[in-house]
Design an enzyme around this catalytic site. Structure first.
Site, PDB file in Angstrom:
ATOM      1  N   GLY A  24     -67.930 -19.518   4.613  1.00  0.00           N
ATOM      2  CA  GLY A  24     -67.420 -19.965   5.909  1.00  0.00           C
ATOM      3  C   GLY A  24     -66.532 -18.938   6.568  1.00  0.00           C
ATOM      4  N   ASN A  26     -67.148 -16.687   9.114  1.00  0.00           N
ATOM      5  CA  ASN A  26     -67.416 -16.175  10.446  1.00  0.00           C
ATOM      6  C   ASN A  26     -66.373 -16.629  11.470  1.00  0.00           C
ATOM      7  OD1 ASN A  26     -69.149 -18.736  10.001  1.00  0.00           O
ATOM      8  ND2 ASN A  26     -68.903 -18.656  12.227  1.00  0.00           N
ATOM      9  N   THR A  27     -65.478 -17.535  11.039  1.00  0.00           N
ATOM     10  CA  THR A  27     -64.465 -18.048  11.967  1.00  0.00           C
ATOM     11  C   THR A  27     -63.249 -18.521  11.186  1.00  0.00           C
ATOM     12  OG1 THR A  27     -64.119 -19.591  13.823  1.00  0.00           O
ATOM     13  CG2 THR A  27     -65.350 -20.411  11.930  1.00  0.00           C
ATOM     14  N   GLY A  28     -62.169 -18.828  11.909  1.00  0.00           N
ATOM     15  CA  GLY A  28     -61.003 -19.452  11.306  1.00  0.00           C
ATOM     16  C   GLY A  28     -60.332 -18.647  10.220  1.00  0.00           C
ATOM     17  N   ILE A  29     -59.760 -19.350   9.221  1.00  0.00           N
ATOM     18  CA  ILE A  29     -59.007 -18.657   8.178  1.00  0.00           C
ATOM     19  C   ILE A  29     -59.922 -17.852   7.269  1.00  0.00           C
ATOM     20  CG2 ILE A  29     -57.151 -20.382   8.253  1.00  0.00           C
ATOM     21  CD1 ILE A  29     -58.185 -21.488   5.619  1.00  0.00           C
ATOM     22  N   GLY A  30     -61.178 -18.249   7.149  1.00  0.00           N
ATOM     23  CA  GLY A  30     -62.113 -17.453   6.352  1.00  0.00           C
ATOM     24  C   GLY A  30     -62.345 -16.097   6.976  1.00  0.00           C
ATOM     25  N   SER A 153     -56.239 -28.826   0.843  1.00  0.00           N
ATOM     26  CA  SER A 153     -55.561 -29.280   2.051  1.00  0.00           C
ATOM     27  C   SER A 153     -54.471 -30.271   1.677  1.00  0.00           C
ATOM     28  CB  SER A 153     -56.566 -29.956   2.984  1.00  0.00           C
ATOM     29  OG  SER A 153     -55.930 -30.689   4.008  1.00  0.00           O
ATOM     30  N   TYR A 179     -62.583 -37.287   3.572  1.00  0.00           N
ATOM     31  CA  TYR A 179     -62.014 -35.927   3.566  1.00  0.00           C
ATOM     32  C   TYR A 179     -60.961 -35.806   2.469  1.00  0.00           C
ATOM     33  CZ  TYR A 179     -60.038 -31.547   5.308  1.00  0.00           C
ATOM     34  OH  TYR A 179     -59.603 -30.243   5.424  1.00  0.00           O
TER      35      TYR A 179
END
Length: 307
Positions: A24, A26-30, A153, A179
């Site tokens: 994951g 390609n965006t965000g914290i990754g 989380s 979640y």
């Protein structure tokens, strides 16, 4: 030892010669973790579902760091077939892997199922990463300093339980509850994996991290009724993806980190701030629960571990 008042990306040691696989990313914290690791010399593999977005992310990293070593592997964590294909590709391309960062995830989705019939949040966030880790673990074990970092989380405390009588939420679905189950599972998996690695005297360690409240694409599935309020509080409570990535980066690179630790922000309620060692819930440390979830995860995915 970091002499700065806070651990930040400048504290990441030289990563030259190390291979880091990030799901994951390609965006965000990754993406931010990938960018920082590439800047510090790591060979970074973006394991992403959408190849076009992965290419765009790789191009962005190379534009900022022309010498960056960035590769892309297609991975859909909602499909065991895709996971097995990605694992085979990674095993073929990399005889050793130094860091696996299990970062990808979905949050608060309407009830959906993966290609294999698992509830989407549990199937993607936990079972997908459980399968991937098991299928490439032999590329990490025996590698000095290697790590499996799994992103959990604060939600592992929210309505959190492992519903063994209805793991796929077929009777009554709760976005928040599902979640919470998935994020609790991430921690149970980390602690059980660490115990198994330690028992086998492997140099590989398993570590967990959480980003606090980070403004990323995970927020796209918030229920419509609370989106207006979320927009109002986001600037006040949520930190940027670069800040949200710091606990992951510390877990992945800090020489002081040991197996079974958990890193998160140092601010109020661990919502924002710089990464420090934090505590997870008492439930996450229940060894019987860890073993039971592990056995069920092996049964559901068909993936067994060599440790």
């Amino acid at each position: 030892m970091n002499s700065r008042p806070h651990w930040d990306s400048a504290a990441v040691p030289d990563q030259t010669g190390r291979v880091a696989v990030i799901t994951g990313s390609n965006t965000g914290i990754g993406f931010e973790a990938a960018r920082v690791l590439a800047d510090h010399g790591a060979q970074v593999v973006l394991a992403v579902r959408n190849l076009a977005k992965g290419e765009a992310a790789a191009a962005q990293i190379r534009a900022q760091h022309p010498d960056a070593q960035v590769a892309i592997t297609q991975l859909d964590l909602a499909s065991l077939e895709s996971i097995r294909t990605a694992a085979a590709d990674l095993r073929s391309a990399y005889p050793r892997i130094d860091v696996l960062i299990n970062n990808a995830g979905v949050m608060f989705t309407p009830r959906q199922e993966t290609a294999d019939g698992f509830e989407m949040q549990f199937g993607t966030n936990h079972l997908g990463h459980f399968a991937l880790t098991g299928l490439i673990l032999d590329r990490l074990v025996g590698v000095e300093g290697s790590r499996v970092v799994t992103v959990s989380s604060n939600a592992h405390r929210l309505k959190a339980a492992i519903h063994f009588d209805d793991l796929q939420w077929q009777r009554r679905y709760s976005r928040v509850g599902a979640y919470g189950q998935a994020k609790l599972a991430n921690l149970l998996f980390t602690y059980e994996l660490q115990r198994r690695l330690a028992a086998a005297n492997e140099p590989t360690i398993a570590v967990a991290a959480h980003p606090g409240a980070s403004n990323t694409e995970l927020m796209r599935n918030l229920p419509a009724v609370i989106r207006p309020a979320a927009k109002l509080v986001t600037p006040l409570m949520f930190q940027s993806p670069p800040m949200g990535a710091l606990p992951t980066l510390r877990a992945a690179t800090d020489p002081q980190v040991t197996g079974g630790q958990y890193y998160g922000p140092d601010g109020w309620q661990q919502q924002r701030g710089y990464p420090v060692l934090v505590r997870s819930s008492r439930q996450s440390h229940d060894e019987d629960l860890q073993r039971r979830l592990w056995a069920v995860s092996e049964e559901l995915t068909g993936v067994t571990y060599g440790v």
